[in-house]
Design a protein around this motif. Structure first.
Motif, PDB file in Angstrom:
ATOM      1  N   ASP A  87       0.831  -1.465  -0.013  1.00 34.25           N
ATOM      2  CA  ASP A  87       0.004  -0.024   0.147  1.00 34.25           C
ATOM      3  C   ASP A  87       0.781   1.211  -0.140  1.00 34.25           C
ATOM      4  N   CYS A  88       0.220   2.296  -0.028  1.00 34.41           N
ATOM      5  CA  CYS A  88       0.706   3.696   0.058  1.00 34.41           C
ATOM      6  C   CYS A  88       0.855   3.616   1.697  1.00 34.41           C
ATOM      7  N   MET A  89       2.132   3.702   1.911  1.00 34.18           N
ATOM      8  CA  MET A  89       2.492   3.756   3.454  1.00 34.18           C
ATOM      9  C   MET A  89       3.702   4.866   3.543  1.00 34.18           C
ATOM     10  N   PRO A  90       3.523   6.225   3.551  1.00 31.27           N
ATOM     11  CA  PRO A  90       4.565   7.215   3.285  1.00 31.27           C
ATOM     12  C   PRO A  90       5.491   7.337   4.572  1.00 31.27           C
ATOM     13  N   PRO A  91       6.549   8.089   4.335  1.00 25.65           N
ATOM     14  CA  PRO A  91       7.610   8.380   5.433  1.00 25.65           C
ATOM     15  C   PRO A  91       6.844   9.217   6.474  1.00 25.65           C
ATOM     16  N   SER A  92       7.137   9.277   7.690  1.00 30.39           N
ATOM     17  CA  SER A  92       6.513  10.222   8.598  1.00 30.39           C
ATOM     18  C   SER A  92       7.056  11.492   8.768  1.00 30.39           C
ATOM     19  N   GLN A  93       8.552  11.516   8.620  1.00 34.69           N
ATOM     20  CA  GLN A  93       9.110  12.835   8.711  1.00 34.69           C
ATOM     21  C   GLN A  93       8.484  13.799   7.626  1.00 34.69           C
ATOM     22  N   PRO A  94       8.546  15.074   7.932  1.00 33.53           N
ATOM     23  CA  PRO A  94       7.699  16.021   6.822  1.00 33.53           C
ATOM     24  C   PRO A  94       8.578  16.050   5.570  1.00 33.53           C
ATOM     25  N   ASP A  95       9.763  16.165   5.647  1.00 31.95           N
ATOM     26  CA  ASP A  95      10.747  16.602   4.254  1.00 31.95           C
ATOM     27  C   ASP A  95      10.814  15.306   3.418  1.00 31.95           C
ATOM     28  N   LEU A  96      10.769  13.868   4.266  1.00 31.96           N
ATOM     29  CA  LEU A  96      10.738  12.924   3.306  1.00 31.96           C
ATOM     30  C   LEU A  96       9.373  12.535   2.777  1.00 31.96           C
ATOM     31  N   HIS A  97       8.310  12.902   3.576  1.00 29.19           N
ATOM     32  CA  HIS A  97       6.968  12.676   3.062  1.00 29.19           C
ATOM     33  C   HIS A  97       6.470  13.610   1.887  1.00 29.19           C
ATOM     34  N   ALA A  98       7.327  15.083   2.043  1.00 31.62           N
ATOM     35  CA  ALA A  98       7.017  15.746   1.034  1.00 31.62           C
ATOM     36  C   ALA A  98       7.682  15.297  -0.475  1.00 31.62           C
ATOM     37  N   SER A  99       9.026  14.714  -0.392  1.00 31.28           N
ATOM     38  CA  SER A  99       9.616  14.581  -1.572  1.00 31.28           C
ATOM     39  C   SER A  99       9.035  12.970  -2.259  1.00 31.28           C
ATOM     40  N   ALA A 100       8.363  12.283  -1.202  1.00 34.08           N
ATOM     41  CA  ALA A 100       7.742  11.228  -1.367  1.00 34.08           C
ATOM     42  C   ALA A 100       6.501  11.380  -2.369  1.00 34.08           C
ATOM     43  N   MET A 101       5.755  12.442  -2.070  1.00 32.36           N
ATOM     44  CA  MET A 101       4.699  12.797  -2.582  1.00 32.36           C
ATOM     45  C   MET A 101       4.951  13.459  -3.975  1.00 32.36           C
ATOM     46  N   GLN A 102       6.036  14.121  -4.045  1.00 35.56           N
ATOM     47  CA  GLN A 102       6.644  14.781  -5.108  1.00 35.56           C
ATOM     48  C   GLN A 102       6.774  13.797  -6.202  1.00 35.56           C
ATOM     49  N   ALA A 103       7.284  12.863  -5.631  1.00 35.97           N
ATOM     50  CA  ALA A 103       7.784  11.629  -6.559  1.00 35.97           C
ATOM     51  C   ALA A 103       6.351  10.905  -7.268  1.00 35.97           C
ATOM     52  N   TRP A 104       5.507  10.693  -6.196  1.00 35.33           N
ATOM     53  CA  TRP A 104       4.026  10.411  -6.947  1.00 35.33           C
ATOM     54  C   TRP A 104       3.491  11.159  -8.028  1.00 35.33           C
ATOM     55  N   ILE A 105       3.543  12.600  -7.565  1.00 33.36           N
ATOM     56  CA  ILE A 105       3.109  13.481  -8.610  1.00 33.36           C
ATOM     57  C   ILE A 105       3.834  13.201  -9.878  1.00 33.36           C
ATOM     58  N   ARG A 106       5.113  13.033  -9.969  1.00 36.15           N
ATOM     59  CA  ARG A 106       6.089  13.021 -11.072  1.00 36.15           C
ATOM     60  C   ARG A 106       5.577  11.796 -11.905  1.00 36.15           C
ATOM     61  N   HIS A 107       5.327  10.688 -11.271  1.00 39.22           N
ATOM     62  CA  HIS A 107       4.826   9.443 -11.757  1.00 39.22           C
ATOM     63  C   HIS A 107       3.540   9.806 -12.684  1.00 39.22           C
ATOM     64  N   LEU A 108       2.429  10.433 -11.904  1.00 44.30           N
ATOM     65  CA  LEU A 108       1.286  10.675 -12.507  1.00 44.30           C
ATOM     66  C   LEU A 108       1.241  11.565 -13.682  1.00 44.30           C
ATOM     67  N   GLU A 109       2.315  12.656 -13.687  1.00 45.34           N
ATOM     68  CA  GLU A 109       2.503  13.455 -14.609  1.00 45.34           C
ATOM     69  C   GLU A 109       2.758  13.016 -15.977  1.00 45.34           C
ATOM     70  N   ARG A 110       3.651  11.672 -15.848  1.00 47.66           N
ATOM     71  CA  ARG A 110       3.932  10.859 -17.005  1.00 47.66           C
ATOM     72  C   ARG A 110       2.753  10.423 -17.917  1.00 47.66           C
ATOM     73  N   HIS A 111       1.657  10.266 -17.328  1.00 46.34           N
ATOM     74  CA  HIS A 111       0.365  10.228 -17.777  1.00 46.34           C
ATOM     75  C   HIS A 111      -0.674  11.229 -17.865  1.00 46.34           C
ATOM     76  N   TYR A 112      -0.654  12.089 -16.978  1.00 47.17           N
ATOM     77  CA  TYR A 112      -1.852  13.056 -16.861  1.00 47.17           C
ATOM     78  C   TYR A 112      -1.177  14.381 -16.811  1.00 47.17           C
ATOM     79  N   SER A 113      -1.805  15.568 -17.112  1.00 49.10           N
ATOM     80  CA  SER A 113      -1.380  16.846 -16.777  1.00 49.10           C
ATOM     81  C   SER A 113      -1.361  17.164 -15.201  1.00 49.10           C
ATOM     82  N   PHE A 114      -0.325  18.104 -15.127  1.00 49.87           N
ATOM     83  CA  PHE A 114      -0.226  18.430 -13.524  1.00 49.87           C
ATOM     84  C   PHE A 114      -1.524  18.848 -12.858  1.00 49.87           C
ATOM     85  N   GLN A 115      -2.563  19.392 -13.532  1.00 49.81           N
ATOM     86  CA  GLN A 115      -3.650  19.493 -12.911  1.00 49.81           C
ATOM     87  C   GLN A 115      -4.478  18.370 -12.649  1.00 49.81           C
ATOM     88  N   ASP A 116      -4.477  17.493 -13.576  1.00 52.53           N
ATOM     89  CA  ASP A 116      -5.270  16.461 -13.377  1.00 52.53           C
ATOM     90  C   ASP A 116      -4.438  15.282 -12.201  1.00 52.53           C
TER      91      ASP A 116
END
Ligand SMILES: C[S@@+](CC[C@H](N)C(=O)[O-])C[C@H]1O[C@@H](n2cnc3c(N)ncnc32)[C@H](O)[C@@H]1O
Length: 227
Positions: A147-176
């Motif tokens: 599952d999605c089980m992100p890091p708990s430290q805020p900086d690592l959490h933020a960079s993990a979520m950025q990586a997820w957005i970058r993955h989504l952007e390979r298939h969808y617009s940033f807005q989507d």
């Protein structure tokens, strides 16, 4: 809520779209199936939120003598799983339209779940599910969760979520991409990996992190033989 309305797709598109939504999806399912130890004869695997049966099929391949019960509340997803698992021609496969949060779980050697336990929104209900999994497993039995089980430290959490957005952007617009993430976040609850491990250990499981990258993890929780 059905999977189609939650993910804003048609169920027929699920198997194609899920890898565009979730990075490393296929790799994680493969790792999860390989984390089962196929040493027992005809063990029972209970797959929670079996969906279209992708993990269930890999588990049956990993455990050649295994039987499987798949539980899911969504009849459309189960219809796809029925077709997929029927094609394997494996005996001892049963799919049930049933919630994994209600009633006793079947006694099992293995419990598996991929991207279904994030539908449990409170810590109390998640701990209760883990208690019920522990009760359902035979001694030495194993639960594997992806599952999605992100890091708990805020900086690592933020960079993990950025990586997820970058993955989504390979298939969808940033807005989507960001719109998908915020729609899912309204219905899903991603407990940090650290909290998942702590909840499982507090119930008496021995826990291993089998795989982890960015926000995603595969964990294996074993019921001790002496419990
Ligand atoms: C995102 S899909 C994942 C399906 C599949 N495990 C996979 O990895 O592709 C989540 C599945 O969990 C099911 N689900 C959610 N809550 C459930 C519950 N309480 N009981 C049974 N199934 C549930 C949904 O219907 C859906 O099919």
């Amino acid at each position: 809520m059905t999977v189609a309305s939650h993910l804003r797709i048609r169920v027929a598109e699920y198997d194609r779209k899920i890898s565009t939504f979730i990075p490393y999806y296929r790799e994680m399912l493969t790792v999860a199936a390989a984390a089962l130890q196929p040493r027992l004869s005809s063990p029972l695997i209970v797959d929670l939120g079996t969906g279209t049966g992708a993990l269930a099929k890999l588990c049956l391949q990993a455990v050649p003598s295994g039987r499987l019960i798949g539980l899911d509340t969504d009849s459309e997803m189960l219809a796809v799983a029925t077709r997929r698992l029927r094609a394997t021609q494996r005996p001892g496969v049963e799919l049930k339209q049933k919630s994994f949060t209600r009633g006793a779980l079947p006694r099992a050697n293995y419990i598996t779940a991929a991207f279904s336990l994030h539908h449990i929104r409170t810590r109390g209900l998640k701990v209760r599910l883990y208690q019920r999994c522990l009760e359902a497993l035979y001694a030495g039995g194993t639960m594997v969760s992806v599952d999605c089980m992100p890091p708990s430290q805020p900086d690592l959490h933020a960079s993990a979520m950025q990586a997820w957005i970058r993955h989504l952007e390979r298939h969808y617009s940033f807005q989507d991409a960001t719109s998908h993430l915020s729609a899912w976040a309204k219905e899903d609850r991603y407990f940090p990996l650290e909290q998942e491990v702590e909840m499982l250990r507090s119930e008496g499981f021995k826990v291993e992190i089998v795989w982890r990258r960015d926000s995603f993890a595969v964990i294996r929780a074993t019921k001790p033989r002496n419990s």
